[in-house]
Design a protein around this motif. Structure first.
Motif, PDB file in Angstrom:
ATOM      1  N   LEU A 158      34.920  21.625  34.023  1.00  0.00           N
ATOM      2  CA  LEU A 158      33.709  22.352  34.430  1.00  0.00           C
ATOM      3  C   LEU A 158      33.227  23.286  33.334  1.00  0.00           C
ATOM      4  O   LEU A 158      34.033  23.948  32.678  1.00  0.00           O
ATOM      5  CB  LEU A 158      33.980  23.172  35.694  1.00  0.00           C
ATOM      6  N   ASN A 159      31.916  23.334  33.156  1.00  0.00           N
ATOM      7  CA  ASN A 159      31.281  24.282  32.237  1.00  0.00           C
ATOM      8  C   ASN A 159      30.287  25.102  33.044  1.00  0.00           C
ATOM      9  O   ASN A 159      29.276  24.586  33.523  1.00  0.00           O
ATOM     10  CB  ASN A 159      30.580  23.536  31.100  1.00  0.00           C
ATOM     11  N   GLU A 160      30.625  26.386  33.220  1.00  0.00           N
ATOM     12  CA  GLU A 160      29.797  27.277  34.045  1.00  0.00           C
ATOM     13  C   GLU A 160      28.764  27.962  33.161  1.00  0.00           C
ATOM     14  O   GLU A 160      29.114  28.595  32.159  1.00  0.00           O
ATOM     15  CB  GLU A 160      30.691  28.319  34.712  1.00  0.00           C
ATOM     16  N   ILE A 161      27.501  27.822  33.536  1.00  0.00           N
ATOM     17  CA  ILE A 161      26.407  28.342  32.708  1.00  0.00           C
ATOM     18  C   ILE A 161      25.529  29.295  33.517  1.00  0.00           C
ATOM     19  O   ILE A 161      25.523  29.262  34.737  1.00  0.00           O
ATOM     20  CB  ILE A 161      25.529  27.186  32.163  1.00  0.00           C
ATOM     21  N   HIS A 162      24.816  30.148  32.782  1.00  0.00           N
ATOM     22  CA  HIS A 162      23.855  31.057  33.406  1.00  0.00           C
ATOM     23  C   HIS A 162      22.521  30.927  32.683  1.00  0.00           C
ATOM     24  O   HIS A 162      22.493  30.725  31.465  1.00  0.00           O
ATOM     25  CB  HIS A 162      24.351  32.505  33.338  1.00  0.00           C
ATOM     26  N   LEU A 163      21.443  31.039  33.437  1.00  0.00           N
ATOM     27  CA  LEU A 163      20.113  31.020  32.836  1.00  0.00           C
ATOM     28  C   LEU A 163      19.668  32.436  32.504  1.00  0.00           C
ATOM     29  O   LEU A 163      20.087  33.396  33.147  1.00  0.00           O
ATOM     30  CB  LEU A 163      19.092  30.395  33.787  1.00  0.00           C
ATOM     31  N   THR A 164      18.806  32.549  31.501  1.00  0.00           N
ATOM     32  CA  THR A 164      18.200  33.843  31.183  1.00  0.00           C
ATOM     33  C   THR A 164      17.276  34.244  32.340  1.00  0.00           C
ATOM     34  O   THR A 164      16.951  33.414  33.192  1.00  0.00           O
ATOM     35  CB  THR A 164      17.386  33.753  29.883  1.00  0.00           C
ATOM     36  N   LYS A 165      16.836  35.492  32.361  1.00  0.00           N
ATOM     37  CA  LYS A 165      15.979  35.976  33.449  1.00  0.00           C
ATOM     38  C   LYS A 165      14.712  35.140  33.597  1.00  0.00           C
ATOM     39  O   LYS A 165      14.207  34.918  34.693  1.00  0.00           O
ATOM     40  CB  LYS A 165      15.606  37.445  33.208  1.00  0.00           C
ATOM     41  N   GLU A 166      14.202  34.658  32.454  1.00  0.00           N
ATOM     42  CA  GLU A 166      12.978  33.842  32.484  1.00  0.00           C
ATOM     43  C   GLU A 166      13.262  32.430  33.017  1.00  0.00           C
ATOM     44  O   GLU A 166      12.341  31.716  33.404  1.00  0.00           O
ATOM     45  CB  GLU A 166      12.364  33.724  31.075  1.00  0.00           C
ATOM     46  N   GLY A 167      14.538  32.045  32.999  1.00  0.00           N
ATOM     47  CA  GLY A 167      14.914  30.723  33.492  1.00  0.00           C
ATOM     48  C   GLY A 167      14.587  29.585  32.539  1.00  0.00           C
ATOM     49  O   GLY A 167      14.644  28.419  32.917  1.00  0.00           O
ATOM     50  N   THR A 168      14.271  29.922  31.289  1.00  0.00           N
ATOM     51  CA  THR A 168      13.845  28.899  30.330  1.00  0.00           C
ATOM     52  C   THR A 168      14.929  28.546  29.311  1.00  0.00           C
ATOM     53  O   THR A 168      14.793  27.573  28.577  1.00  0.00           O
ATOM     54  CB  THR A 168      12.602  29.383  29.558  1.00  0.00           C
ATOM     55  N   GLU A 169      16.012  29.334  29.278  1.00  0.00           N
ATOM     56  CA  GLU A 169      17.085  29.091  28.309  1.00  0.00           C
ATOM     57  C   GLU A 169      18.434  29.369  28.968  1.00  0.00           C
ATOM     58  O   GLU A 169      18.507  30.047  30.000  1.00  0.00           O
ATOM     59  CB  GLU A 169      16.949  30.025  27.090  1.00  0.00           C
ATOM     60  N   LEU A 170      19.494  28.864  28.330  1.00  0.00           N
ATOM     61  CA  LEU A 170      20.842  29.181  28.785  1.00  0.00           C
ATOM     62  C   LEU A 170      21.322  30.457  28.105  1.00  0.00           C
ATOM     63  O   LEU A 170      21.016  30.692  26.938  1.00  0.00           O
ATOM     64  CB  LEU A 170      21.820  28.051  28.417  1.00  0.00           C
ATOM     65  N   GLU A 171      22.074  31.270  28.855  1.00  0.00           N
ATOM     66  CA  GLU A 171      22.774  32.384  28.222  1.00  0.00           C
ATOM     67  C   GLU A 171      23.801  31.800  27.254  1.00  0.00           C
ATOM     68  O   GLU A 171      24.300  30.688  27.458  1.00  0.00           O
ATOM     69  CB  GLU A 171      23.495  33.230  29.283  1.00  0.00           C
ATOM     70  N   ARG A 172      24.120  32.556  26.208  1.00  0.00           N
ATOM     71  CA  ARG A 172      25.031  32.019  25.188  1.00  0.00           C
ATOM     72  C   ARG A 172      26.444  31.780  25.721  1.00  0.00           C
ATOM     73  O   ARG A 172      27.097  30.817  25.362  1.00  0.00           O
ATOM     74  CB  ARG A 172      25.090  32.961  23.973  1.00  0.00           C
TER      75      ARG A 172
END
Length: 213
Positions: free
Chosen positions: A106-120
């Motif tokens: 599993l790779n757990e990811i988060h989106l930026t507030k704008e929802g247009t990019e992944l957090e690093r």
């Protein structure tokens, strides 16, 4: 030859493969057929005709070996994390032996507030095989943490091919189109589940939407 092959695969992810990965790669190749599935219960399937568009599942609580990386690119983060986990799985653990592979990773990811990019930062997690669930071998690498993850209910959808930031954002968008407007799942956190190694061109992946408690 095997190392050269994986070196070429790593270069497509913009990472270099250290020479000390030769041992873990050879071990993984020897044990490639024995892959233990992460246990789950299928709650429901949703789709048109005979093809399931997505599935609702419940995963029990369990112990996972986790690494967090924050490289410039998503592929770099997951590659660096999985190299650490491979070393742990193959020998760099308190029992000094090959632990066995489980799928998916599993790779757990988060989106930026704008929802247009992944957090690093990406958290990569490997489920410990059943025989080690009660007494997990201790990692030699201090960056690997053994974590008891709570039960998880998810909506899952299959996709094939490479997992890049671009393809993941596209899959998230397509899944939202399919679901429509709902508050039943989180909007800021998602999971990419990988079932096959990065050298498989049309490898199977899933995007998981995490159901609210």
């Amino acid at each position: 030859r095997l190392f050269a092959h994986w070196e070429a695969v790593a270069s497509t992810h913009r990472v270099s493969l250290p020479r000390d990965m030769a041992g873990p790669i050879a071990q993984m190749a020897r044990h490639s057929q024995a892959r233990e599935p992460v246990p789950y219960v299928s709650l429901s399937q949703h789709g048109k005709c005979e093809e399931a568009a997505y599935e609702e599942r419940r995963y029990p609580a369990g112990k996972w070996a986790c690494v967090t990386m924050g490289e410039p690119m998503y592929e770099q983060s997951i590659s660096m994390s999985f190299m650490k986990l491979m070393r742990y799985i193959c020998k760099e653990n308190s029992v000094g032996c090959h632990l066995g592979m489980t799928v998916p990773v599993l790779n757990e990811i988060h989106l930026t507030k704008e929802g247009t990019e992944l957090e690093r930062e990406v958290l990569t997690a490997y489920y410990l095989p059943a025989e080690f669930q009660q007494n997990p071998p201790v990692p030699t690498d201090p960056e690997i943490h053994i974590t008891e993850r709570a039960p998880l209910r998810v909506l899952t959808r299959v996709f094939y091919g490479m997992t890049t930031e671009e393809t993941i954002l596209r899959e998230i968008s397509l899944f939202w189109e399919l679901l429509g407007s709902t508050d039943a799942v989180l909007r800021e956190a998602y999971i990419v589940a990988s079932y096959e190694n990065p050298s498989v061109p049309q490898r199977r992946n899933e995007i998981w939407f995490i159901c609210r408690a």
